[in-house]
Design a protein around this motif. Sequence first.
Motif, mmCIF file in Angstrom:
data_model
loop_
_atom_site.group_PDB
_atom_site.id
_atom_site.type_symbol
_atom_site.label_atom_id
_atom_site.label_comp_id
_atom_site.label_asym_id
_atom_site.label_seq_id
_atom_site.Cartn_x
_atom_site.Cartn_y
_atom_site.Cartn_z
ATOM 1 N N SER A 95 -64.038 -44.762 30.617
ATOM 2 C CA SER A 95 -64.458 -43.862 29.535
ATOM 3 C C SER A 95 -63.848 -44.262 28.202
ATOM 4 C CB SER A 95 -64.091 -42.409 29.873
ATOM 5 O OG SER A 95 -62.696 -42.185 29.751
ATOM 6 N N PRO A 98 -66.495 -47.254 25.740
ATOM 7 C CA PRO A 98 -67.929 -46.935 25.689
ATOM 8 C C PRO A 98 -68.768 -48.115 25.204
ATOM 9 C CG PRO A 98 -66.777 -45.947 23.829
ATOM 10 C CD PRO A 98 -65.719 -46.490 24.746
ATOM 11 N N SER A 144 -72.105 -38.205 23.781
ATOM 12 C CA SER A 144 -71.915 -39.289 24.749
ATOM 13 C C SER A 144 -72.958 -40.384 24.569
ATOM 14 C CB SER A 144 -71.947 -38.741 26.180
ATOM 15 O OG SER A 144 -73.177 -38.087 26.468
ATOM 16 N N VAL A 240 -72.838 -41.985 30.502
ATOM 17 C CA VAL A 240 -71.590 -42.626 30.915
ATOM 18 C C VAL A 240 -71.642 -44.141 30.749
ATOM 19 C CG1 VAL A 240 -70.895 -40.787 32.473
ATOM 20 C CG2 VAL A 240 -72.334 -42.626 33.338
ATOM 21 N N HIS A 378 -65.895 -38.080 28.102
ATOM 22 C CA HIS A 378 -66.954 -38.743 27.337
ATOM 23 C C HIS A 378 -67.336 -38.015 26.049
ATOM 24 C CE1 HIS A 378 -67.900 -42.066 30.025
ATOM 25 N NE2 HIS A 378 -67.630 -41.253 31.020
#
Length: 395
Positions: A95, A98, A144, A240, A378
């Motif tokens: 996480s 990204p 996210s 994710v 996230h």
Amino acid sequence: MAAALKMQQYLTALVAVAVSTVVIMCLGFQVYNSDRLLRDHSDSRAFTDPIAIHEHTSENISNSSAVLSSTDTNDTLWNSLETLEPGCRYFLNQSRKPGTLFIPPTTTAASQTTSSKFSIPQKIMFLHYNENIESPKLLCSVESAIRQNPNHAVTIYVQNPEKFNATGAKAWIEALNSNQLRIQPLDWFSAMAGTPLEPWFTSETFKKSAWVDQNLGNAFRLGMLWKTGGVYMDMDIVSVNPVGCMGRAVGWQTKKLLNNGFLSMQKRDPVLWRMMNEFVKRFRGYKWGHNGPSAVTRAIRKCPKSICKNLNLVPPERFYPFEYKDRHEDLQWTQHCDLMRSLADRSVGVHYWNKRLGKEYGELISSNSVIGVLMRAHCPVLFRVFSNADLGFSE
């Protein structure tokens, strides 16, 4: 000076090769026979996960703001990082990076190709059709997506921008400080004009429904994607990993049902035209799901190979790792580290079924549940702007 210049040129070339490699591999995975999977989707081998493609490039990170690419070190999640089981530790570490893990849609790609024929516009759209945002936790879908896709323009279409901002979204937008984000007013007609949806809309057939807004939303995403291309995601999907390798894609919710919560399409994609025709011809306003997931499934099952042969039908774990009935909110994350690793390695987005949570929960959900930690990891900006209680989580 000359040596420094040569080194700079070498590093630039190395980054270009790395990025090109990811693009080539992604495009290679996009050539996929959807007709075969429609016949064989009950075979579990079709859902065997591939080796995901890792690529850490300065280009990705430099295009994402420092606020978004960082994590909240004040969050207690990070206090016990070294004592966690490997799967949970891996989830948290991923996480922190990204936009760097590119997951191909399936393992059954037919060939390797660098053709741009199947490229998808770098646009992600969300739709919020209620007057007021029911919970600010829905904004995690947007944050996210921005974190994972720093080169995509991200748009939220909202019923009433003023009321949307009044719910606290304005403070979150300011803290987010992202030049990727746009808030646009919903214009139902503009999305549907010039498509099979237009007579359905202008005749007000949509009013013959128990769920008017939901069915307008089902239609809007098809019409807007037809006109602009790009990616549509529901506002209860937490990103994710990046969407960059998905190509033309629809996701299986189960082994028998596709879902329209994630759609990735080219501008004027003929698959979308078929979906719109199916939506209109067999519209049933009083049957839940008939005009959304079921309509998409029917359209794809009847789609000729000439149109759908290069369409990726991605396995449930990519966007729907939880079924509607799964009570993921009851799972304490440290007791399910294998699951956390799977979400980090095999999912692009995680649909958490906010509609069911709203029906079943009058109480707060544990912030240490799987879904709580997923959002905390996230969506760090969201958790800085809003309290846990505001977001529907306990301390």
